[in-house]
Enzyme design. Structure first.
Site, short mmCIF file in Angstrom:
data_model
loop_
_atom_site.label_atom_id
_atom_site.label_comp_id
_atom_site.label_asym_id
_atom_site.label_seq_id
_atom_site.Cartn_x
_atom_site.Cartn_y
_atom_site.Cartn_z
CD GLU A 31 78.76 49.34 -23.64
OE1 GLU A 31 79.41 49.92 -23.13
OE2 GLU A 31 78.03 48.57 -22.52
CE1 TYR A 35 79.35 55.96 -22.97
CE2 TYR A 35 77.35 55.18 -23.71
CZ TYR A 35 78.45 55.80 -23.48
OH TYR A 35 78.36 54.25 -22.79
CG ASP A 89 83.54 56.17 -22.74
OD1 ASP A 89 83.31 56.36 -20.97
OD2 ASP A 89 83.50 55.02 -23.04
CD GLU A 127 81.20 53.99 -25.13
OE1 GLU A 127 80.56 52.42 -24.98
OE2 GLU A 127 81.85 54.65 -24.95
CB THR A 159 72.25 49.17 -29.34
OG1 THR A 159 72.59 48.02 -28.60
CG2 THR A 159 73.46 49.62 -30.32
CD1 TRP A 200 72.43 51.60 -18.86
CD2 TRP A 200 71.24 51.49 -20.94
NE1 TRP A 200 72.93 52.06 -20.07
CE2 TRP A 200 72.47 51.67 -21.16
CE3 TRP A 200 70.17 51.22 -21.35
CZ2 TRP A 200 72.68 51.94 -22.21
CZ3 TRP A 200 70.06 51.15 -22.65
CH2 TRP A 200 71.82 51.88 -23.57
#
Length: 463
Positions: A9, A57, A59, A65, A68, A419
């Site tokens: 990230e 997104y 952050d 951000e 992966t 996710w």
């Protein structure tokens, strides 16, 4: 080596530079808002899962951000990291075109670094999937020595500007608060122990590493993940490293960072003193005693060789063998050449601009120019990176997620994604939970794909 899922990230810095001597035309919050405007205009938000399986997104603190997708090879991870960087570079170009239309005298820049001008730190977090065990806290505590001393290989390099200016290994080192902690906001631990596996909680847990720098050189990113993967595989295979625990890890991480190229002795819990190079060599020796790397792919083996060469460079003081591969050595060479040519000191504003330019991902970046001039090794292929901006890795559940997102985009269907979960918003298919990160297919996902492709209903962009 054990097969493993890993991901990175990356939080980016953002600014809108105006005319010299004048205030910035946009602050970071409004620059980020403009950056994400194309997504908002598409009916989406500032928090979306991308068709390459990753997540884009905004952050906290106005930091764009990119996380992966799940990867199980170093090659896929490097492609994903670079693809996320290129996506934000594309968004920046669109935002700058919009600024010109509005006749705003400014240019948006994004930076893959870890500190802003005010001294605030933002991160690059690594995630590694582990088999669940009862002694995770013991494993985490034992790994602290590895992560504290890893900076002599993987640090992105920076200039300490308090007191006498000098170069150090890691801009994140001075911002770490704890060795191991479940805290996420009030402190920055080296390892975050919050139990959020994003997978089958009975079988897996996730090692969330906070301490790493944001790397510019692809070799630095590759070696960072490769060496960590090897050590974790060794720990899972029963290797013991608790005797290498540091007495004061937070003092040690700062002492090592204090001077670039230094290799100071640090005290272990048992009273012995060892240098970071000695600790790293001992860790690698023990790992290779229990982990068979003979079948590893060539890139993995090349990164393990770079690990050795980095330790040799630090110990010998001759950094020329890694000064096109490792960020701290590349940056040291770049800054030294500039100061020698110009007569500038490390606290010269021109040096600060050069250091910032090293991390600027927008436009014809310094990174791309150095790669083109063979001053920085590039491991990815440009065409493969372009493909990775829209195509997910094929060997993890990201393949399922990314393909469904792409289909939903094409057929204008509303799909809710995270996710773990997939849901077609018209509720004609059951919710899908992808609890196995290694899966590349799922019957429930296949059913969603069938429904998505039935016809173009014009239902709107996916959520």
């Amino acid at each position: 080596m054990n097969r493993r899922i890993f991901g990175i990230e990356t939080e980016y810095g953002i600014t809108c530079a105006g005319e010299p001597g004048k205030p910035a035309p946009l602050d970071a919050e409004h620059a980020a808002e403009l950056l994400f405007q194309p997504l908002v205009n598409m009916g989406r938000s500032t928090n979306v899962y991308w068709r390459n399986g990753g997540r884009v997104y905004l952050d906290v603190g106005a930091h764009p951000e990119f996380a992966t997708a799940e990867c199980d090879t170093i090659e896929d991870l490097l492609l994903q990291v670079r693809a996320g960087q290129e996506l934000f570079a594309d968004f920046s170009a669109l935002a700058n075109t919009e600024l010109k239309k509005r006749e705003v005298p400014g240019t948006i820049h994004m930076f893959s670094n870890n500190e802003d001008a005010a001294g605030n730190s933002f991160g690059c977090h690594e995630n590694y999937l582990l088999r669940r065990s009862r002694n995770f806290r013991e494993v985490a505590d034992a790994l602290v020595s590895f992560f504290v001393t890893r900076q002599i290989v993987t640090g992105s390099g920076h200039i300490h500007r308090e007191g006498e200016p000098r170069m150090g290994y890691s801009p994140r080192a001075t911002h770490m608060d704890d060795a191991v902690s479940a805290a996420t906001t009030r402190s920055r631990p080296i390892i975050n122990t919050r139990d959020e596996p994003l997978a089958d909680a009975g079988e897996y847990r996730r090692l969330h590493v906070i301490v790493g720098d944001t790397n510019v050189s692809e070799s630095s990113t590759g070696v960072k993940v490769a060496m960590t993967h090897l050590i974790l595989s060794a720990v899972e295979n029963g290797v013991r490293i608790a005797d290498l625990a540091l007495k004061e890890p937070m003092e040690a991480i700062r002492a090592i960072d204090e001077h670039l190229g230094a290799n100071p002795e640090v005290e272990l819990e048992d009273g012995r003193w060892m240098t970071p190079v000695q600790i790293q060599r001992e860790l690698k020796k023990r790992a290779l005693a229990v982990v068979d790397v003979s079948g590893a792919d060539p890139l993995m083996l090349a990164m393990l060789d770079l690990w050795d060469r980095a330790l040799d460079a630090v110990e010998s003081g001759d950094h020329s063998g890694v000064d096109t591969e490792l960020d701290w050595a590349i940056k040291e060479r770049l800054i030294n050449r500039f100061t020698q040519r110009s007569g500038a000191s490390l606290d010269d504003p021109r040096v600060a601009r050069l250091e910032l330019a090293y991390h600027d991902i927008t436009g014809n970046s310094l990174q791309k120019r150095m790669e083109g001039a063979a001053q920085m090794v590039r491991l990815t292929d440009a065409a493969a990176v372009e493909q990775a901006k829209s195509v997910p890795p094929k060997t993890t559940r990201a393949h399922v997620r990314g393909n469904l997102i792409a289909a939903a985009e094409e057929f204008r269907r509303d799909l809710s994604v995270d996710w773990l979960h997939l849901r077609l918003d018209d509720h004609r298919a059951p919710n899908v939970i992808l609890s196995d990160p290694f899966t590349t297919s799922d019957p429930g996902a296949d059913k969603i794909m069938e429904l998505i492709r039935e016809q173009d209903t014009g239902a709107g962009m996916f959520a």
